[in-house]
Design an enzyme around this catalytic site. Structure first.
Site, PDB file in Angstrom:
ATOM      1  N   ASP A   1      14.674   0.198  28.973  1.00 10.83           N
ATOM      2  CA  ASP A   1      15.824   0.976  29.430  1.00 10.83           C
ATOM      3  C   ASP A   1      16.568   1.485  28.187  1.00 10.83           C
ATOM      4  OD1 ASP A   1      17.920   1.928  31.143  1.00 10.83           O
ATOM      5  OD2 ASP A   1      19.079   0.163  30.555  1.00 10.83           O
TER       6      ASP A   1
ATOM      7  N   ASP B   1      18.183  -1.532  36.992  1.00 12.68           N
ATOM      8  CA  ASP B   1      16.921  -2.002  36.417  1.00 12.68           C
ATOM      9  C   ASP B   1      16.331  -3.171  37.206  1.00 12.68           C
ATOM     10  OD1 ASP B   1      17.069  -0.224  34.223  1.00 12.68           O
ATOM     11  OD2 ASP B   1      18.451  -1.586  33.201  1.00 12.68           O
TER      12      ASP B   1
ATOM     13  N   CYS C   1      -0.850 -40.524  30.960  1.00 13.47           N
ATOM     14  CA  CYS C   1      -1.828 -39.451  30.810  1.00 13.47           C
ATOM     15  C   CYS C   1      -1.725 -38.509  32.004  1.00 13.47           C
ATOM     16  CB  CYS C   1      -3.244 -40.008  30.697  1.00 13.47           C
ATOM     17  SG  CYS C   1      -3.810 -40.842  32.200  1.00 13.47           S
TER      18      CYS C   1
END
Length: 730
Positions: free
Chosen positions: A421, A620, A18
């Site tokens: 772009d 970019d 858990c």
């Protein structure tokens, strides 16, 4: 800690059940001297540790995990982590035996008189002791190890609840008449263990399906290759293949290495790598990727990238790292899970106290207390976010979308503006040279030869257009010297004794070079590149790019998703505007250099927008890094790929819309899982404690609480697995 001095390792961890277990293992690793970061993946049962090898060695991590009450082993030699999650075997058989025994115990209990059938009770005592010890051994050992180390987890609650029920029932059986209302809970003990183990078995099956994408990637790599030396073919282990070796791949086989085809032609299937469903033609000089399927031609290839350097290995690493990463939404679940078990123990004590005071019934008090302990197991809370993330990352890889982690996925899901772009993203990115216009004494072939020499080392699409035309005319040239790339503007170089400048009008203006008067503007959709030699403009080159076939549909999908769509490009307005109109983009910002794109992204963010940027070029990279979510086209520059949060393996605008759609659906699934997990406990614990009894006389038996607990975890995983079938909208 200095990155240069750190190493990383991934360890399989055994015994976690858990989110509390996950938290304990992470804390044990983080508290080890020399550890930089530690991240534990509950889904795949592994821990990823970044550490300083001068201060600590991996053996210390094994000791730390064992001291926390769990177990781990070092990965196999030659790897840095397990290829598969540690299996939790045997749960199905144990669950079947425990549930079957529990049903027998329930039927016998319903038909017998407690005071008159001691033989039956002794039989049930023995049956429960034997089956419970066999089936629940792992649960009890985990709880005991946690107790020894001062920690609690899901198994603590189950072990405590079933032990109390068993010991009370054994006491009643061994000393009949000692309790005024003798009741036994042997059936509850067996059914609790059975339903818990059944839940574990279903969880493991669901986890395996969630990790199926990573398993599929790992199976794509062949283990042998056909090496060709002096025309002689030999099948050798893949480890014996080196760069430059020639490898033969027959139809129906997978390529064992990243390679370039030296002879032959074929069709390849790269769908498992890039999401590209259409078979691709490959011939001499073209690249093929490890794991892609060779359809119909026998080809001989020259090996390039091997082992961990192949595209397949890089994709596999990215998927594995992303699946084991943490999403920001998971932090809430982590904080809750860390304190959940102690809170439940307090609530169980309060439940027992209230019932014993109100009814003076030890049996009923124990029954409600056990129900609270069992129903409150925080499995669903711990699985809510990582289960959805794991499935989504795997599904994304199948579609050609690589999320770099849970945080990247969440950020992408929350964007409201997408900046695109133009060249290589919306367009094909391979412009064709249409016009060469000289101004002075140099002819077209001379200008093209000099320009090709200067542009040969550039990765810009216009450079490819010039070099391609020069090759088509069988031109040859001397290598250029002192080549300097000016991102977003052009370049300078020394060619055949001339100082050469190639770039856009902005570059010429910066260098105070006056363009010739009377030159007509470029046609719509055409990009113009100016050329100067020794400080004198001598020509321009006009090239035209084409819109990608899927661009307009992709832009329409982005708008339909409620996104504001912009085009940011370094091209002139005359070149950008027609492309934008064809794609359906109203907002176009042309003539932007890298700094301009970056400034525009930041301006949008300052206006309160959450911005995604998609691009594929070096110019970019700054905008990709600054955006809330950067989507880097996989075929683009390595720098752009590093800057992006999401890597798109296909140069297809449709994948941008798919990435955002999948991210949003994943975020919705995470929220659904968290709401279900939290709501289940908020509602289930009071019902188990008896909150409905005063008004409706409804009580929850311990075995029913166990079934509900198992159902909760399985339902969270089942909801997450729905993402496996997610498809982009048409």
């Amino acid at each position: 800690m200095n990155e240069a001095t750190t190493e990383s390792i991934t360890l399989p961890v055994v015994g976690m059940s858990c989110a509390a277990c996950q938290h304990h293992v992470e804390e044990a690793l983080r508290s080890t001297a020399g550890v930089d970061t530690a991240r534990v993946d509950l889904m795949a049962h592994r821990a990823h540790v970044v550490f300083n090898p001068a201060l600590v060695q991996p053996d210390s991590f094994i000791a730390a995990i064992r001291n926390a009450g769990y177990d781990a082993v070092l990965p196999r030699s030659g790897t840095n982590g397990p290829e598969q999650p540690v299996p939790q075997s045997g749960s199905t058989l144990k669950a079947s035996v425990a549930i079957g025994s529990g049903i027998i115990a329930m039927l016998l209990g319903m038909r017998m008189d407690a005071a008159q059938e001691p033989v039956v009770r002794w039989f049930l005592l023995g049956l429960t002791a034997i089956v419970g010890a066999w089936a629940g051994r792992g649960i009890y050992l985990s709880a005991w190890r946690g107790l020894r180390h001062g920690s609690t987890n899901m198994n603590t609650l189950v072990a405590l609840g079933t032990s109390v029920a068993f010991l009370y029932s054994a006491f009643v059986t061994i000393t009949p008449g000692s309790v005024s209302t003798p009741m036994v809970y042997f059936d509850a003990v067996l059914l609790i263990l059975g339903f818990l183990l059944l839940g574990k078995a279903l969880e493991e099956r669901a986890k395996h399906r969630a990790l199926a994408a990573l398993d599929a990637l790992s199976r794509m790599k062949p283990v042998t290759a056909r090496r060709v030396v002096d025309g002689i073919e030999t099948i050798v282990p893949l480890a014996e293949i080196g760069p430059g070796d020639r490898v033969l791949v027959l139809p129906g086989e997978r390529f064992p290495v990243d390679a370039v085809i030296a002879s032959g032609r074929t069709t390849v299937d790269e769908s498992m790598l890039t999401g590209e469903s259409t078979p691709l033609d490959r011939s001499v000089g073209e690249r093929v990727l490890t794991g892609s399927l060779n359809y119909d031609g026998a080809v001989e290839c020259v090996a390039e990238s091997l082992g961990e350097e192949t595209v397949l290995a890089r994709i596999t690493r990215m998927v594995e790292q992303a699946q084991s990463s943490r999403a920001p939404m998971e932090r809430l679940a982590d904080r809750v899970s860390a304190i959940f078990v102690p809170i439940v123990l307090v609530l169980a004590v309060l439940t027992f106290a209230v019932w014993i005071i109100a009814t003076h019934s030890l049996a009923q008090s124990l029954s409600s207390t056990v129900a609270v302990l069992v129903i409150a197991c925080p499995c669903a809370m711990g699985l809510a976010v990582p289960a959805a993330l794991t499935v989504a990352v795997g599904r994304g890889a199948q579609l050609g979308v690589l999320f770099k982690g849970g945080e990247a996925l969440e950020r992408l899901a929350n964007v409201d503006v997408i900046a695109l772009d133009k060249t290589g993203t919306l367009t094909v990115g391979r412009p064709v040279l249409e016009t060469i216009q000289p101004f002075g004494q140099f002819d077209e072939r001379t200008l093209l030869r000099v320009a090709a020499a200067a542009e040969e080392r550039s990765n810009h699409p216009l450079a490819h257009a010039i070099v391609d035309r020069a090759h088509a005319l069988d031109l040859s040239w001397q290598a250029a010297e002192d080549v300097q790339i000016i991102p977003g503007r052009g370049l300078t170089a020394r060619v055949e004794g001339h100082d050469c400048i190639l770039g856009n009008a902005a570059l010429f203006a910066e260098m105070a070079l006056a363009l010739p008067a009377g030159v007509s503007a470029p046609e719509a959709g055409v990009t113009r590149l100016w050329m100067a030699l020794d400080g004198v403009p001598v020509a321009y080159f006009d090239a035209r790019d084409a819109l990608r076939p899927s661009a307009s549909a992709a832009v329409a999908q982005l708008k339909q998703a409620g996104l504001r769509v912009l085009m940011l490009t370094g091209d002139s307005e005359s070149a950008a505007q027609p492309i934008a109109e064809q794609a359906g983009i109203a907002e176009v910002e042309p003539g932007l250099d890298p700094a301009g794109k970056l400034a525009r992204i930041r301006a949008l963010q300052q206006e309160g927008f959450r911005v995604a940027m998609a691009g594929d070029g070096i110019n970019d990279a700054g905008a990709l890094a600054a955006a809330d979510a950067g989507l880097a086209i996989g075929s683009g520059a390595d720098l752009a790929q590093e800057a992006g949060d999401v890597l798109l393996l296909r140069s297809d605008p449709a994948v941008i819309a798919a990435a955002i759609g999948l991210a949003r659906q994943t975020l919705r699934t995470m929220r659904q899982n968290l709401v279900w997990a939290a709501g289940y406990n908020l509602i289930g614990i009071p019902i188990a404690a008896g909150a409905l009894y005063p008004a409706f006389h409804i009580l929850l038996s311990p075995w029913a609480a166990a079934a509900a607990m198992a159902f909760s975890s399985v339902s969270v995983l089942a909801n997450s697995l729905r993402l496996r079938g997610w498809r982009p909208s048409a």
